[in-house]
Design a protein around this motif. Structure first.
Motif, short mmCIF file in Angstrom:
data_model
loop_
_atom_site.label_atom_id
_atom_site.label_comp_id
_atom_site.label_asym_id
_atom_site.label_seq_id
_atom_site.Cartn_x
_atom_site.Cartn_y
_atom_site.Cartn_z
N ALA A 47 -33.27 21.93 30.67
CA ALA A 47 -34.55 21.72 31.35
C ALA A 47 -35.62 21.23 30.38
CB ALA A 47 -35.01 23.02 32.02
N LEU A 48 -35.62 21.75 29.16
CA LEU A 48 -36.57 21.27 28.15
C LEU A 48 -36.34 19.80 27.82
CD1 LEU A 48 -36.88 24.29 25.67
CD2 LEU A 48 -38.68 23.30 27.09
N ALA A 49 -35.07 19.40 27.73
CA ALA A 49 -34.75 18.00 27.43
C ALA A 49 -35.19 17.09 28.58
CB ALA A 49 -33.25 17.85 27.17
N VAL A 50 -34.92 17.51 29.82
CA VAL A 50 -35.32 16.70 30.98
C VAL A 50 -36.85 16.60 31.05
CG1 VAL A 50 -35.34 16.67 33.51
CG2 VAL A 50 -33.22 17.15 32.29
N LEU A 51 -37.55 17.71 30.83
CA LEU A 51 -39.01 17.68 30.86
C LEU A 51 -39.57 16.83 29.72
CD1 LEU A 51 -39.96 21.35 31.82
CD2 LEU A 51 -40.36 19.28 33.15
N ALA A 52 -38.92 16.82 28.56
CA ALA A 52 -39.38 15.98 27.45
C ALA A 52 -39.25 14.50 27.79
CB ALA A 52 -38.60 16.31 26.17
N ILE A 85 -44.57 25.38 30.35
CA ILE A 85 -45.10 26.75 30.22
C ILE A 85 -44.19 27.75 30.94
CG2 ILE A 85 -47.03 28.25 30.87
CD1 ILE A 85 -48.88 25.84 30.38
N ALA A 86 -43.67 27.36 32.11
CA ALA A 86 -42.77 28.27 32.84
C ALA A 86 -41.48 28.50 32.04
CB ALA A 86 -42.45 27.68 34.20
N LEU A 87 -40.95 27.46 31.43
CA LEU A 87 -39.73 27.63 30.62
C LEU A 87 -39.99 28.52 29.40
CD1 LEU A 87 -38.13 24.08 30.71
CD2 LEU A 87 -37.27 26.18 31.77
N ILE A 88 -41.15 28.37 28.79
CA ILE A 88 -41.49 29.23 27.65
C ILE A 88 -41.64 30.67 28.11
CG2 ILE A 88 -43.31 29.74 25.96
CD1 ILE A 88 -43.72 26.67 25.76
N THR A 147 -25.83 33.23 28.43
CA THR A 147 -25.41 31.94 27.89
C THR A 147 -25.79 30.81 28.85
OG1 THR A 147 -23.55 33.02 26.80
CG2 THR A 147 -23.45 30.63 27.00
N ILE A 148 -25.55 31.03 30.13
CA ILE A 148 -25.92 30.02 31.13
C ILE A 148 -27.44 29.84 31.16
CG2 ILE A 148 -26.00 29.54 33.61
CD1 ILE A 148 -23.23 30.75 33.82
N LEU A 149 -28.20 30.93 31.10
CA LEU A 149 -29.66 30.85 31.09
C LEU A 149 -30.15 30.10 29.86
CD1 LEU A 149 -32.34 31.70 32.42
CD2 LEU A 149 -32.25 33.75 31.00
N HIS A 150 -29.59 30.39 28.71
CA HIS A 150 -29.97 29.74 27.47
C HIS A 150 -29.68 28.23 27.53
CE1 HIS A 150 -30.98 29.61 23.24
NE2 HIS A 150 -29.85 28.94 22.99
N ALA A 151 -28.51 27.87 28.01
CA ALA A 151 -28.14 26.45 28.12
C ALA A 151 -29.01 25.72 29.15
CB ALA A 151 -26.67 26.32 28.49
N SER A 152 -29.29 26.37 30.27
CA SER A 152 -30.10 25.72 31.30
C SER A 152 -31.55 25.54 30.84
CB SER A 152 -30.04 26.50 32.62
OG SER A 152 -30.56 27.79 32.44
N ILE A 153 -32.06 26.45 30.03
CA ILE A 153 -33.41 26.29 29.49
C ILE A 153 -33.45 25.07 28.56
CG2 ILE A 153 -35.10 27.30 27.90
CD1 ILE A 153 -34.52 30.01 29.20
N TRP A 154 -32.44 24.91 27.70
CA TRP A 154 -32.42 23.75 26.80
C TRP A 154 -32.26 22.44 27.57
CZ3 TRP A 154 -34.38 23.49 22.27
CH2 TRP A 154 -34.46 24.64 21.48
N VAL A 181 -49.68 17.09 34.36
CA VAL A 181 -50.06 18.49 34.59
C VAL A 181 -48.85 19.27 35.11
CG1 VAL A 181 -51.49 20.03 35.99
CG2 VAL A 181 -52.50 18.02 34.93
N GLY A 182 -48.11 18.66 36.03
CA GLY A 182 -46.92 19.34 36.55
C GLY A 182 -45.85 19.54 35.48
N ILE A 183 -45.68 18.57 34.61
CA ILE A 183 -44.68 18.69 33.54
C ILE A 183 -45.09 19.79 32.55
CG2 ILE A 183 -43.69 17.48 31.55
CD1 ILE A 183 -43.81 14.92 33.29
N VAL A 184 -46.37 19.84 32.21
CA VAL A 184 -46.84 20.89 31.30
C VAL A 184 -46.67 22.27 31.93
CG1 VAL A 184 -48.90 21.80 30.14
CG2 VAL A 184 -48.37 19.36 30.02
N ILE A 185 -46.90 22.37 33.23
CA ILE A 185 -46.66 23.64 33.92
C ILE A 185 -45.19 24.02 33.82
CG2 ILE A 185 -46.60 24.73 36.22
CD1 ILE A 185 -49.22 23.23 36.82
N GLY A 186 -44.31 23.03 33.94
CA GLY A 186 -42.88 23.29 33.78
C GLY A 186 -42.55 23.79 32.37
#
Length: 171
Positions: free
Chosen positions: A15-20, A54-57, A6-13, A47-52
């Motif tokens: 992180a995706l919002a911050v990267l967006a 890809i890492a989250l995916i 649950t923590i991993l799932h929430a942190s991924i979302w 480039v760094g944001i796209v790498i982020g």
């Protein structure tokens, strides 16, 4: 679903919002500018944001192949940044029209710790010193070094100091 998942799932979302948000702000900087180096840094940041992303995916799906793609993108992004930097350096070396070099009196004021902006009165005063006295000294020095055009000797000068009218046929 466990607590860790649950923590991993929430942190991924999150992180995706911050990267967006970072992606949108960086795209705005690429479009807005105002200078070419700002755009180059923004492209490097993209480039760094796209790498982020890809890492989250890769974390979300579990495919480790995405990590290899992110590493390759990082290398290509680095080379693109170096190429842009060389382009900027090459364009900075060329002197654009209408740009003059710094005046000696202004550079002297900067070296002495004075302000960069010299008043017109001070600039005229220092220019008068440079052109007035220096030109007189230079003219007197060059007048002493004049060589007669004919092969005759001048009084007070040695035979070595005189030149003949024909090169290579000195006396």
């Amino acid at each position: 679903m466990t607590f860790a998942q649950t923590i991993l799932h929430a942190s991924i979302w999150i992180a995706l919002a911050v990267l967006a948000v970072a992606f949108l702000l960086t795209v705005w900087r690429v479009v807005k500018g105002p200078t070419l180096p700002d755009r180059v840094v923004a492209l490097d940041m993209l480039v760094g944001i796209v790498i982020g992303f890809i890492a989250l995916i890769a974390i979300r799906t579990g495919f480790t192949l995405y990590i290899d793609i992110a590493i390759a993108l990082g290398l290509v992004g680095f080379l693109a940044t170096v190429a842009f930097a060389r382009f900027i350096l090459a364009s900075a070396v060329e002197k654009p029209e209408g740009v003059s070099e710094a005046k000696p009196e202004v550079m002297g004021a900067v070296r002495k710790g004075k302000s960069r902006k010299a008043s017109p009165k001070a600039a005229a005063k220092s220019a008068g010193k440079i052109t007035g006295k220096s030109n007189e000294k230079l003219a007197s020095k060059t007048a002493d070094k004049t060589v007669p055009k004919s092969g005759t000797k001048t009084p007070g000068k040695s035979a070595r100091a005189t030149r003949s009218s024909k090169p290579g046929k000195g006396e």
